[in-house]
Design a protein around this motif. Structure first.
Motif, PDB file in Angstrom:
ATOM      1  N   PHE A  96       0.323   4.361 -11.027  1.00 28.29           N
ATOM      2  CA  PHE A  96       0.566   2.932 -10.823  1.00 28.29           C
ATOM      3  C   PHE A  96       0.949   2.330 -12.162  1.00 28.29           C
ATOM      4  O   PHE A  96       0.129   2.185 -13.057  1.00 28.29           O
ATOM      5  N   MET A  99      -0.670  -0.802 -14.194  1.00 27.12           N
ATOM      6  CA  MET A  99      -2.102  -0.798 -14.463  1.00 27.12           C
ATOM      7  C   MET A  99      -2.441   0.087 -15.650  1.00 27.12           C
ATOM      8  O   MET A  99      -1.687   0.982 -16.020  1.00 27.12           O
ATOM      9  N   ILE A 107      -8.723   2.909  -8.999  1.00 25.07           N
ATOM     10  CA  ILE A 107      -8.095   2.901  -7.676  1.00 25.07           C
ATOM     11  C   ILE A 107      -8.596   4.086  -6.861  1.00 25.07           C
ATOM     12  O   ILE A 107      -8.839   3.986  -5.663  1.00 25.07           O
TER      13      ILE A 107
ATOM     14  N   GLY C 136       3.294  -7.416  -3.808  1.00 21.17           N
ATOM     15  CA  GLY C 136       4.682  -6.975  -3.689  1.00 21.17           C
ATOM     16  C   GLY C 136       5.289  -7.179  -2.312  1.00 21.17           C
ATOM     17  O   GLY C 136       6.182  -6.457  -1.917  1.00 21.17           O
ATOM     18  N   ARG C 266     -11.848  -5.025  -6.776  1.00 25.32           N
ATOM     19  CA  ARG C 266     -11.428  -3.860  -6.003  1.00 25.32           C
ATOM     20  C   ARG C 266     -10.188  -4.188  -5.164  1.00 25.32           C
ATOM     21  O   ARG C 266      -9.224  -3.427  -5.142  1.00 25.32           O
ATOM     22  N   ILE C 267     -10.213  -5.340  -4.499  1.00 30.72           N
ATOM     23  CA  ILE C 267      -9.098  -5.727  -3.636  1.00 30.72           C
ATOM     24  C   ILE C 267      -7.835  -5.982  -4.459  1.00 30.72           C
ATOM     25  O   ILE C 267      -6.748  -5.543  -4.119  1.00 30.72           O
ATOM     26  N   ARG C 269      -6.969  -4.869  -7.377  1.00 32.21           N
ATOM     27  CA  ARG C 269      -6.375  -3.631  -7.892  1.00 32.21           C
ATOM     28  C   ARG C 269      -5.623  -2.907  -6.782  1.00 32.21           C
ATOM     29  O   ARG C 269      -4.546  -2.346  -7.009  1.00 32.21           O
ATOM     30  N   ALA C 270      -6.205  -2.938  -5.582  1.00 30.45           N
ATOM     31  CA  ALA C 270      -5.529  -2.273  -4.455  1.00 30.45           C
ATOM     32  C   ALA C 270      -4.179  -2.932  -4.185  1.00 30.45           C
ATOM     33  O   ALA C 270      -3.194  -2.251  -3.906  1.00 30.45           O
ATOM     34  N   TRP C 271      -4.114  -4.257  -4.312  1.00 36.32           N
ATOM     35  CA  TRP C 271      -2.826  -4.954  -4.109  1.00 36.32           C
ATOM     36  C   TRP C 271      -1.792  -4.447  -5.097  1.00 36.32           C
ATOM     37  O   TRP C 271      -0.670  -4.117  -4.726  1.00 36.32           O
ATOM     38  N   ILE C 272      -2.187  -4.389  -6.354  1.00 34.27           N
ATOM     39  CA  ILE C 272      -1.222  -3.978  -7.379  1.00 34.27           C
ATOM     40  C   ILE C 272      -0.805  -2.526  -7.166  1.00 34.27           C
ATOM     41  O   ILE C 272       0.370  -2.177  -7.292  1.00 34.27           O
ATOM     42  N   ALA C 273      -1.765  -1.695  -6.803  1.00 30.76           N
ATOM     43  CA  ALA C 273      -1.445  -0.287  -6.562  1.00 30.76           C
ATOM     44  C   ALA C 273      -0.440  -0.173  -5.428  1.00 30.76           C
ATOM     45  O   ALA C 273       0.514   0.597  -5.487  1.00 30.76           O
ATOM     46  N   ARG C 275       1.727  -2.385  -4.541  1.00 31.52           N
ATOM     47  CA  ARG C 275       3.022  -2.861  -5.017  1.00 31.52           C
ATOM     48  C   ARG C 275       3.720  -1.763  -5.808  1.00 31.52           C
ATOM     49  O   ARG C 275       4.907  -1.541  -5.659  1.00 31.52           O
ATOM     50  N   ASP C 276       2.957  -1.057  -6.644  1.00 33.10           N
ATOM     51  CA  ASP C 276       3.571  -0.066  -7.524  1.00 33.10           C
ATOM     52  C   ASP C 276       4.013   1.181  -6.779  1.00 33.10           C
ATOM     53  O   ASP C 276       5.058   1.751  -7.089  1.00 33.10           O
ATOM     54  N   THR C 294      -4.800  -8.644   3.981  1.00 31.57           N
ATOM     55  CA  THR C 294      -5.665  -9.554   3.223  1.00 31.57           C
ATOM     56  C   THR C 294      -4.838 -10.401   2.266  1.00 31.57           C
ATOM     57  O   THR C 294      -5.057 -11.601   2.149  1.00 31.57           O
TER      58      THR C 294
END
Lengths: 263, 327, 400
Positions: A96, A99, A107, C136, C266-267, C269-273, C275-276, C294
């Motif tokens: 990712f 990050m 993650i 994203g 936690r949430i 970071r999951a969003w960004i992951a 997106r990436d 969410t």
């Protein structure tokens, strides 16, 4: 004892093309198994099938996590497969990019944590504790893999070999019992490959992990593996210890080509 | 789920079919008018939808600015025709020059837009290219509005009422007939271009696999440019024709027409050229029926609802193929 | 520096644009009076501007390539560096607080009112930033949820006389429900389809509001929406603007507070992951659909809150306030400010909304510039004006 991963008659069709044809592969507990074969033989497809990225056409894929009963993976979503204890890395590194190294590992912890949207906004003490533990656990994993000096770097800025190791760290963070490594040594120099060799053995011995890896570096495969599966054109053509596989005529033919056809 | 879909489909078709037959028997001429009106509308959608579908097929980008290219085509035709008309030129010459200028300029704009807003983003995430496309669309609309006017401009029809068509003109006007005939001709020409010419083959190859195409010596950048130019040309023809049909244009006409054409392309199966044509005709005719028999003020709601339904139940469209993402 | 070849190229590009823009920039027809004006000076201007623009464009492209090759570490934006500096941080924040506290008492009602609009955009921008910047998901129908909030207040007040403070949470719930209802079917779609479908949904809501007279009073809109009351006390017109100003400041602070917490949870970071890299994200055990939902729902909730404040501020709403251009403007705020970067979005909202308000001469060029900026930002600086900076965690050395 049941093998921890038992794939029976796995078949994967893309349109008319059979990428995998009735493949049987079993991985025993505590084993380092390797999946080898020429380019395009269907190795990564195999990973994509068992991790639920592709919808399998036919066959069974059973797992038996240590201390639990046998479960079928077919039809599960990718994230559920990971929750059940299979973690993977990718051949073409897929970190990712937005990050840090630590966050990438965190993650991996995601599916083992609980806090939701409201607790993120209100931060009750349970969420704080969980978050703190996740940070510490992730840092410990980085220490094990030897990446702690990069902890707050952005993942994209890491050297190539370190990115490959970070993929392993991230997979470890999901608490797997079986680690699926897709060409972990690709693009590494001999020194990095040696370190990877040590790491994989260390993981098996100290983390109670079983490992299935796809690899082209034959020296690495032969020195590491307890058991090797060979596929070619979507079919499994051989299985055995490194010595057995090395001397198998079908394997030699698959890698070197059939000499009678060359003329 | 599958059974549910089938039952739902049969029910909808059944009810509509029943109502439809009743209405047709009650007033067949009205039905024919609606049908031909829908066909005309669908033809225009098809001319625009081709550009969307070809570009999407090759670089997987929704070219948001495509509707604006169509608008610029219509606008250029209006400007050229007005100037030449004022100079007192022969009307036949005006028609030809207006079309030629509209096509040439739309192509030039399409080419330039691709070079500025999309080419530098070829390797960027899809989201970036999409946002860039939206920005381009916004820019072009406002550029035309500021340089010309925000008012509607009356568009004197370039297409005369043909004498020989008079007996049929109470059902379908000669402008509508011209639109349908022109569309058919354009489709045939495009089919020939893609099937038989060298550049057409290169386009198909690049749509399959850009890296492989470049390895066998195809200049992928040139192929992409050509795709934009060809798409722009058909959109320009559509723009001029619709302007003749409606009789007025402004800077904003490209937005909604572009959206509808995109919906048509998705309906037919994005990336597929026959799909775009089929989807356009289906959308045009069903819109026409909807406004004729139900509520005309909810015409756009109807089109968007079709899009949502198609994307949920059959995202690959009528003629599209399912795709598996590469890992 | 600029090479001779580039100058030559730019010269031809200038010529190309002179030809390209000729009919639209030079000729101006009036089809009603049948007159044609030729504006020849425009031709020259286009040529000159495009020549220099092309020089700059090529130079920037080259810089971008060189930067990629040099593999330098990205600099942390100056704002973040200043905020990390403890010595600077406290006086800076204090000054900011005093400025915003005194603003409505120092400046006139007109200026306060404009700042309120900008602050509403800050809220909307931060809300959309969750959807677009963090997760994203390109949502072009964001304004629909804004409308949900505004109409919730207007209608509940009109029919039942429910007050601002009661409606605020209700509208948040309505926004969340609307977000879930729309998100449920469409979030399974691929990203670019999502953009179109949300755009379509935004338009549907507007068209329905325009045509469903009995429900929404159609294009005539709803007027006489009361300003918020203070424990039952209704302020006069002037005080009420100040009161709304402080409500908006409060809501903005709340938004920043929550968004900041979410980003490093936690949430978040999951969003960004997601997106990436969607596939890697799922392989790490993240439920793609749930996570998207969410983000989408939360974004919708914030839009609805913004809508209530908007209705209370203007006291009159009609469907014209909720066109696609509103969605695009909010998107511009997020994209130009910096996707995923809260500070960027705040700065973006203030600059993009306040500047056109005060520079009336250029106000009509607003959308033109927005469009151009979107393209330029995406090509040269996809991270926006002020890019996001991830949290730094500190550890004691365990080894050694």
């Amino acid at each position: 004892m049941e093998p921890i991963l038992n794939v029976k008659n796995l078949t994967m069709n893309f349109g008319g093309l059979k990428a995998l044809d009735t493949v049987n592969i079993a991985v025993e507990k505590g084993q380092i198994a390797a999946l080898i074969g020429p380019n395009g033989a269907g190795k990564t497809t195999f990973f994509n099938c068992i991790t639920g990225i592709y919808e399998v056409s036919e066959g069974r894929m059973e797992i038996t996590p240590p201390g639990k009963s046998t479960q079928e993976l077919k039809g599960l979503k990718t994230n559920v497969v990971t929750e059940r204890g299979l973690a993977r890395t990718f051949q073409n590194i897929r970190l990712f990019e937005g990050m840090t190294v630590l966050e990438n590992v965190m993650i991996g912890r995601h599916c083992r944590l609980k806090s939701g949207i409201f607790s993120a906004m209100l931060r009750p003490s349970s969420q704080k504790d969980e978050e703190k533990k996740a940070v510490n656990d992730s840092y410990k994993i980085l220490e094990k893999i030897g990446l702690e000096q990069y902890v707050n770097e952005m993942a994209v800025n890491l050297p190539y070999g370190a990115q490959r190791r970070l993929e392993i760290a991230r997979a470890l963070a999901t608490d797997p019992f079986l680690l699926l490594l897709d060409e972990p040594a690709a693009g590494m120099n001999p020194q990095e490959t040696k370190e990877l060799d040590d790491l994989i053995i260390w993981l098996r011995d100290n983390e109670n992990l079983s490992i299935l890896l796809i690899e082209h570096d034959m020296k690495l495969v032969m020195s590491l593996s307890d058991n090797i599966h060979v596929v070619d054109y979507g079919k499994k053509i051989a299985e055995g210890t490194p010595e057995e596989v090395k001397s198998n005529p079908d394997v030699i033919k698959a890698y070197l080509g059939d000499e009678s056809e060359d003329a | 789920m599958r059974l549910f879909k089938i039952i739902l489909g049969v029910a909808v078709v059944g009810i509509l079919g029943f109502l439809g037959i009743k209405e047709i028997i009650a007033d067949p001429v009205y039905f024919l008018e609606l049908f031909l009106g829908g066909l005309t509308r669908g033809s225009i959608y098809a001319l625009i939808a081709l550009g969307y579908t070809m570009v999407y097929g090759i670089i997987q980008l929704i070219n948001f600015a495509h509707g604006e290219i169509y608008m610029i085509g219509a606008m250029t035709a209006l400007i050229v025709a007005s100037v030449l008309g004022l100079w007192g030129w022969n009307s036949a010459v005006i028609v030809i020059l207006a079309f030629v200028f509209a096509i040439v300029y739309s192509c030039a704009y399409g080419f330039t837009v691709e070079k500025i807003a999309y080419m530098p983003l070829r390797t960027a995430p899809r989201l970036s290219a999409l946002i860039s496309a939206i920005g381009m669309s916004l820019f072009l609309q406002n550029y035309v509005m500021l340089a010309q006017t925000s008012e509607y401009m009356p568009f004197e029809s370039l297409i005369p009422d043909f004498k020989f068509w008079e007996p049929f003109s109470h059902i379908i006007t000669s402008v509508e007939m011209t639109i349908i005939v022109t569309t058919v001709i354009v489709m045939i020409l495009l089919g020939i271009l893609i099937k038989f010419t060298k550049i057409g083959k290169a386009m198909r190859a690049a749509a399959q696999d850009k890296i492989m195409a470049s390895l066998v010596g195809i200049n992928v950048n040139r192929v992409i440019s050509t795709t934009f130019v060809v798409g722009s040309a058909t959109a320009a023809i559509g723009g001029v024709l619709i302007a003749c049909h409606v009789g007025q244009i402004n800077f904003y006409i490209g937005f909604l027409a572009g959206l509808k054409a995109f919906i048509a392309a998705v309906l037919g199966g994005i990336g597929s050229i026959p799909g775009a044509v089929l989807g356009s005709l289906v959308l045009g005719i069903s819109e026409s029926m909807f406004t004729g028999y139900f509520w005309s003020e909810y015409e756009d709601v109807f089109a968007f609802s079709i899009l949502v339904i198609i994307l949920i139940f059959r995202p690959s469209g009528i003629l599209g193929r399912d795709e598996t993402s590469k890992v | 520096m600029v090479t001779k070849k580039e100058i030559k190229l730019s010269f031809f590009i200038g010529l190309w644009f002179m030809v390209l823009t000729f009919p639209i920039m030079v000729i101006k027809v009036n089809t009603i009076t049948n007159t044609v004006i030729f504006r020849w000076p425009n031709l020259l201007w286009v040529g000159i501007v495009c020549f220099f623009a092309s020089l700059i464009w090529n130079y920037l492209l080259r810089m971008k390539e060189e930067k990629k090759k040099a593999d330098t570490k990205d600099d942390i934006p100056i704002v973040h560096r200043l905020l990390q500096n403890e010595k600077f941080k406290i006086p800076f924040l204090a000054a900011l607080a005093i400025f915003f506290l005194l603003y409505p008492f120092v400046f006139s009602m007109y200026h306060t009112s404009i700042l309120i609009s900008a602050l509403i955009y800050v809220m909307l921008g931060l809300g959309l930033n969750i959807v677009v910047g963090l997760a994203g998901l390109l949502d072009l129908g964001y304004v629909a949820f804004y409308a949900v909030g505004a109409y919730t207040y207007a209608l509940l007040n009109l029919h039942f006389g429910i007050s601002f403070w009661v409606v605020l949470p209700i509208s948040a719930v309505f926004g969340a429900i609307a977000g879930t209802l729309l998100g449920y079917p469409v979030l399974r779609l691929r990203g670019d389809y999502l953009a179109i479908v949300t755009l379509g949904f935004g338009e549907i809501i507007r068209i329905v509001l325009e045509n469903w007279d009995d429900f929404s009073n159609g294009p005539r809109g709803i007027g006489n929406i009361p300003a918020p009351s203070f424990f039952g006390h209704q302020f006069g017109q002037h005080d009420s603007v100040i009161y709304i100003y402080f409500i908006v400041i409060g809501l903005v602070l709340m938004t920043i507070f929550f968004v900041n917490r979410l980003e490093n949870s936690r949430i978040g970071r999951a969003w960004i992951a997601l997106r990436d890299d969607e596939i890697a994200c799922q392989a790490m055990g993240i439920d793609k659909f749930k996570t998207k939902l969410t983000a989408f729902t939360l974004g919708a909730t914030w839009a609805a809150l913004g809508g209530v404040v908007f209705a209370a501020k203007t006291s009159f709403i009609n469907p014209m306030s909720f066109t696609i251009w509103e969605s695009i403007t909010i998107l511009c705020v997020v994209v130009i400010g910096g996707m995923g970067s809260a500070i960027g979005v705040i700065a973006g909202a203030l600059v993009l909304i306040l500047l056109p308000e005060y520079l009336r001469a250029v106000a009509e060029y607003r959308m033109l510039v927005f469009g151009a900026l979107q393209v330029i930002v995406m090509v040269f600086k996809p991270e926006g004006l002020i890019r996001s900076v991830r949290k730094i965690y500190k550890f004691k050395k365990v080894k050694e």
